[in-house]
Structure formats: structure tokens, C-alpha cells
Design a protein around this motif. Structure first.
Motif, PDB file in Angstrom:
ATOM      1  N   ALA A 325      10.667 -25.986  65.768  1.00  0.00           N
ATOM      2  CA  ALA A 325       9.466 -25.408  65.183  1.00  0.00           C
ATOM      3  C   ALA A 325       8.334 -25.424  66.197  1.00  0.00           C
ATOM      4  O   ALA A 325       8.167 -26.373  66.938  1.00  0.00           O
ATOM      5  CB  ALA A 325       9.053 -26.198  63.933  1.00  0.00           C
ATOM      6  N   ARG A 384       0.779 -23.466  58.312  1.00  0.00           N
ATOM      7  CA  ARG A 384       1.974 -24.126  57.781  1.00  0.00           C
ATOM      8  C   ARG A 384       1.671 -25.489  57.182  1.00  0.00           C
ATOM      9  O   ARG A 384       2.360 -25.945  56.276  1.00  0.00           O
ATOM     10  CB  ARG A 384       3.033 -24.278  58.872  1.00  0.00           C
ATOM     11  N   ASP A 403       4.724 -20.881  57.448  1.00  0.00           N
ATOM     12  CA  ASP A 403       4.937 -21.072  58.876  1.00  0.00           C
ATOM     13  C   ASP A 403       4.967 -19.701  59.545  1.00  0.00           C
ATOM     14  O   ASP A 403       5.935 -18.943  59.373  1.00  0.00           O
ATOM     15  CB  ASP A 403       6.256 -21.805  59.122  1.00  0.00           C
TER      16      ASP A 403
END
Length: 629
Positions: A325, A384, A403
Motif C-alpha cells: 500500500a 484512506r 484508498d
């Protein structure tokens, strides 16, 4: 196996709090236990302890080492024990059974050990929990240490002379040591990040006093070097307790004083969930003793809630991000950027102007959105982090919790919804930055623009760090290393690949030595810093660029002139490197002029000789002069 445990405890009211009672029960189950209370115990607490251990009460002098000495003296012959443990009550835990710790350390084959070791003031075992094998206990160094012990009332001197000194004396005698907790590489990096974040946001806190911002090279050195100093694992790695108890304790100082202002409340909350028995009653203990024992460790007021949140991803107990991520730095913009116009938010706001509808992708707590709202923009954010989004929602028109690097922007908004899309310090963390740009382009209304901000990969600090072998892809503090970085040409190429044409290019400026990248200055050759400063874009810390969709068939090559937020010479430091380089340049200029000067003098002599040769009277006068003298 025969073991001895000496527990040093102290409370202003003589109480045995629940976490101390749990320690007593844990040690008593596996060892002969001696509880040494500095200042004494209340009657009911003493009776409870005596049912489980031998209790010694002494005057409150000499800190824990005086209690350790008292317990060892009461124990008598230490040779009858296979292990001698000295511990105090300054922590919660261990969250794993002591027996498991003892077995693990027995397998290490060292002479003495602790739960953690610290490099501050020299490598040493931290004295809140130390174990000694018969080899260590029977050594002359161990006996001499306690024979020479004198109670001290200065805590700092106790640490240097006894905590650090004990490890040093035993090691010098040839005894080996180790620590139960072995930090991993990412924990070391995170600890450095936390120290750096503290240095920037607490030691020098612009929320409290803008004048505390670093203004000199020495002050910036102090801030930068905080991250390079050896971290105390008990504070900087405290959340490792949540990793199956790899660090099996949490220091009370960490919970009560929150030395790094990174939300110790989060750590306590997570620990209560992970270890409900070990942390039962701890919150009440902290609440009742904070006023009497808590101490301010910083020279400024505590951070505002929002700035504390800005370090949330470095906070103790914060949930780890999913692998792969993309996250931006917790300290979002470079520390070299000064206040005012020379900061990315100000340059972004100048590029956006008064556009009616603006989308900020990855808005965090809304620091850019507030600026844009003051300029008349209607700002929508995507973030996010739910907690950060809640803060941003107080100022922005709307905030979508999603996100942006995992959910396509086109799934969140209709095409043509925004006049400007802001991507600030985001593209370098995206797995596919061109795709993010293409998604953003699809959201633009006619005449719409995309505004991008990203650190400059060729800033002088990175060049100097590379030369010295200290380079990383991102400065500290960071939540996660970026996946890439951009120089000016690379950024323009990325925009062109996404069918965008750059229309305006700006940049914040900072001297290469004023940076969050580690750039040790003392070892820099005199000419290197000045040479780097003179290179293209070396003074540009970050780029801000405005771009519009390209017209079909339009050339996308862009050769824009960069407009700096400040004239680079206004932030260029005059330091030892500058002064020495100027001196060398002056000497070289003088050296280059010397042959010319010699030639000029030789010409003058030649002209004089020719003139004397042409004038006999002067020649005769010269002969008479020589005869006279």
C-alpha cells in the motif's frame, strides 16, 4: 533449577499496584523471590507480599541499584542459584511467562542478559530486568561491582555509573551478554523515524512558537542528528510488544509521559485488547499517579490534536499498512521548506487559485484544503485513514474515505466533476502513477487542470547523501519508503505519458545541508558542498506543476522555466564550506594572475633597460653613482 529474583519496588503511598502484584506472582511461581520496597509498604500490601515472598523495606535512597544490593545481601550465598534475576517495577509485564524468557536466554549461552540493550552512552543491558548465570555471579567483576557500590541520589549519574557501568565492567572481564528482544531492520528504521519526527515536531514546534523553527545550520544539524542517535528500544520500539510479545514489556514512562508525542493512548488501548490480564488496572494506575509522577519532557507545549495525528502512522500501536500500500510521509512535506510561500501547500494553493470545484486526492487532515477553502474553492477530499478524514471533514466540503491508490477515482466521482485535481506528495507512492494521472484527467471539467507536488529526486541533499553512502529513497520520518522519485525531466515525462501538458512549474527551495536526509557535514570535502549547490535544481527541494489535458496531436514536450518560491541565494547557507571554497577560489585566482604580473614586471624592466641604453647621460650618471657607493 534454582533461581533467585530480586524485585525493587517503590510507591509514594507504599502500595502494590495490580501490575506489580502480577509481577510478584509470576516471579514467585518460578523463583525464590525477595521484594525490596524503598520507603516501605502499607500494612495490607506488606501482608499480601509476605505470603508470596521475603520482604525487605529500606530507606528511599540510591534508586533501584540500592534495592538490588539489599536483596542480594539478604539472599546470602548466590552460588546456590542457577540464575539470579534483578528487576524493578518500572514496566508492565512481562506479557510472556518468565519461564519462557529464562529458557530462551539459557539457550543463548551468554553469561548475563537483559530484556533489552541500549546504545545510548555505550552499549549496555538495561537494568530494569537483568539475569546472571553462575559464571557471572561467581566472577570477581560481579563481586567487585557490588563491593564498590555507593548509593547515589542523581538519576543520570546512576545510569552512567551503574547501569552502563555494570555491563562495561562485566564485559571487560570477558563475560558475554545479550538481550531477549532482538529488533528487526524495520524496527530500527521506524525508531529512527520516530526520533526524527520528535526532533522536528516537538523539540522545534511551530504550532507553539514559530521562532523555535531551526534557523541555523547548527540547529538543523541537531534536528537531523536526532534520528541518527541510538534509540532507546523501550520507547521507540514499544509497539513491538504487540508482535506476539517479542518485546515482552511496556515501560510505564512510555505510557505516562509519551516521550515522542505519538499517541501512547493508542498503545495502551491495543495492549488492553491483546493482553487484558496483564494490563488490567493499568489505566487507573496511570490516572492516579500521572499528576504526581508525570513529567514534561519537551520544552514546548504539547502538540495540537491534529499535529499529533499527523504522526499517527508512526504512533505506538498503529495498525500496520497492507503490504504494497502506498502511504505518504507522516511529516508530509520536507523539513527544509520554510514557512510562508516557500512551502508546498502555499505553492499548490497559488497554482489552484480560486477554482470553484477542487478534488484533493489523499487529503490527510486537510491542511491544503483549508488554504484552498480560504481562496473560495469548494474542496472535496479522498483519504484512506478514517481518523485523518474525520479531521479533514471539519474544514472540507466533503471527504470520501477510500484508498485512492487501490480504488479508481473514476469509481468514486463522475467524469467532469472538478475544475482542479490536486495530487500532493502522492504519485511517488503509487504502484502506477501514470494510471492515477489518467484517472484524475478523466474527472476534469472543460479547461480543468491537475496540480501535482512531489519531492525533487535531484535536490542537493540527496546528491550529498549518495556521495557519503547515506542515501535512501525518502527522508525521515516516513511511514513507508516511496516506490520511486522524480527529477524535473522524469516528472515532465510522466505528465506527457499521461497525455498532459505542463503549463506552470514552481518549486520550493532549501539548502542541501538543511534537509531531513542524513548529510554528515564534517566529513564533506570543502569543494563538494559548493559544487553540489551550483548544480541544476540542486536547491529545489520539491516541484509543484500545473498541467492540462493535451489536445490530440499537440506536442507534449515541455521546457518550462521553473519559478522558485524564493530566490535560491536567499536560502543558500554561508558556512564553513562556503568560506573555505571562497578562500580557495581567491587563492586560485591569485595564482592564475601571478604569471601575468611577472610578465608585466619583466616588460617594465625591459623598457627601463632600453631607455637607459638610449640615454648616455643617464648611463654615465649610473656609473658615477656606482663608484660613489
Amino acid at each position: 533449577m534454582s533461581r533467585l529474583a530480586v524485585l525493587a519496588t517503590y510507591d509514594t503511598e507504599g502500595r502494590l499496584w495490580p501490575h506489580v502484584r502480577r509481577q510478584i506472582e509470576a516471579y514467585a511461581a518460578t523463583a525464590e523471590l525477595i521484594v525490596v520496597s524503598a520507603g516501605g509498604l502499607r500494612d495490607e500490601d506488606r501482608a499480601w507480599a509476605e505470603a508470596r515472598a521475603q520482604v525487605v523495606e529500606r530507606d528511599n535512597r540510591g534508586y533501584d541499584f540500592a534495592s538490588y544490593q539489599a536483596g542480594l545481601e539478604v539472599a546470602g550465598d548466590l552460588g546456590r542459584f542457577d540464575l539470579v534475576v534483578l528487576a524493578n517495577d518500572s514496566f508492565i509485564g512481562p506479557v510472556v511467562p518468565p519461564e519462557a524468557i529464562f529458557e530462551e536466554m539459557a539457550g543463548r549461552g551468554v553469561d548475563f542478559w537483559g530484556l533489552t540493550r541500549n546504545q545510548e552512552m555505550g552499549d549496555h543491558i538495561q537494568s530494569y530486568f537483568v539475569g546472571f548465570t553462575p559464571t557471572a555471579v561467581s566472577s570477581e567483576a560481579f563481586a567487585a561491582f557490588w563491593r564498590d557500590f555507593e548509593p547515589l541520589d542523581d538519576r543520570a549519574e546512576v545510569i552512567v555509573r551503574y547501569e552502563v557501568g555494570l555491563t562495561r565492567r562485566l564485559a571487560e572481564a570477558g563475560l558475554t551478554y545479550d538481550a531477549y528482544f532482538v529488533p528487526r531492520a524495520h524496527e530500527h528504521r521506524r525508531a529512527r523515524a520516530r526520533r526524527s519526527w520528535m526532533g522536528v515536531n516537538i523539540t522545534l514546534d511551530p504550532d507553539t512558537d514559530p521562532h523555535l523553527l531551526p534557523a541555523t545550520t547548527a540547529e538543523w544539524n541537531l534536528v537531523r542528528n536526532i534520528g541518527n542517535q541510538p534509540p532507546n528500544p523501550c520507547n521507540t520500539m514499544a509497539d513491538s510488544v504487540l508482535d506476539a510479545g517479542r518485546l515482552p514489556i511496556v515501560k510505564i514512562e512510555t505510557l505516562r509521559d509519551d516521550p515522542y508525542a505519538l499517541d501512547a493512548e493508542a498503545l495502551l488501548r491495543h495492549c488492553e485488547q491483546a493482553y487484558p490480564d496483564a494490563f488490567a488496572g493499568v489505566r487507573d494506575y496511570l490516572d492516579e499517579t500521572r499528576q504526581a509522577r508525570g513529567r514534561r519532557l519537551t520544552k514546548v507545549e504539547p502538540l495540537t490534536a491534529e499535529r499529533r495525528l499527523d504522526g499517527r502512522s508512526l504512533a505506538y500501536g498503529a495498525a500496520p499498512a497492507p503490504a504494497g500500500a502506498g502511504l505518504r510521509p507522516s511529516n508530509r512535506f520536507g523539513t527544509g521548506s520554510r514557512d510562508g510561500d516557500n512551502a508546498p501547500p502555499a505553492q499548490i494553493a497559488a497554482l489552484v487559485g480560486s477554482a470553484p470545484e477542487v478534488l484533493e486526492v489523499g487529503c490527510w487532515t486537510g491542511e491544503i484544503g483549508r488554504r484552498l477553502g480560504a481562496q473560495g474553492c469548494q474542496v472535496t477530499g479522498v483519504e484512506r485513514d478514517e481518523e485523518a478524514a474525520a479531521y479533514a471533514g471539519r474544514e472540507l466540503a466533503d471527504v470520501i474515505v477510500a484508498d485512492p491508490l487501490a480504488t479508481p477515482l473514476t469509481d468514486l466521482f463522475a467524469p467532469g466533476s472538478f475544475d482542479v485535481v490536486v495530487l500532493a506528495e502522492l504519485l511517488e507512492y503509487a504502484p502506477d502513477p501514470a494510471a492515477v494521472l489518467e484517472e484524475a484527467r478523466g474527472l476534469l471539467a472543460p479547461e480543468g487542470r491537475i496540480v501535482v507536488s512531489t519531492p525533487n529526486a535531484t535536490h542537493g541533499s540527496r546528491r550529498l547523501a549518495v556521495l557519503q553512502g547515506h542515501w535512501s529513497t525518502a527522508p525521515l520520518p516516513v511511514d513507508r519508503e516511496p516506490l520511486r522519485s522524480f527529477d524535473r525531466a522524469g516528472l515532465m515525462r510522466l505528465l506527457a505519458d499521461a497525455s498532459l501538458v505542463a503549463t506552470e512549474l514552481r518549486g520550493t527551495v532549501a539548502d542541501p545541508l538543511v534537509s531531513a536526509f542524513g548529510v554528515p557535514q564534517k566529513t564533506l570535502p570543502y569543494a563538494v558542498a559548493e559544487w553540489v549547490r551550483d548544480q541544476p535544481d540542486a536547491m529545489v527541494e520539491s516541484f509543484q506543476v500545473s498541467a492540462r489535458p493535451a489536445v490530440p496531436g499537440e506536442p507534449r514536450d515541455s521546457d518550462l522555466e521553473l519559478v522558485p518560491a524564493l530566490a535560491p541565494e536567499t536560502v543558500r547557507l554561508t558556512d564553513a564550506h562556503t568560506e573555505k571554497a571562497a578562500l580557495i577560489k581567491a587563492e586560485r585566482r591569485a595564482g592564475r594572475r601571478l604569471p601575468q604580473r611577472v610578465a608585466e614586471l619583466e616588460d617594465q624592466v625591459r623598457h627601463l633597460e632600453e631607455e637607459l641604453a638610449r640615454n648616455p647621460l643617464r648611463r654615465a650618471a649610473g656609473q658615477l653613482k656606482r663608484r660613489a657607493f
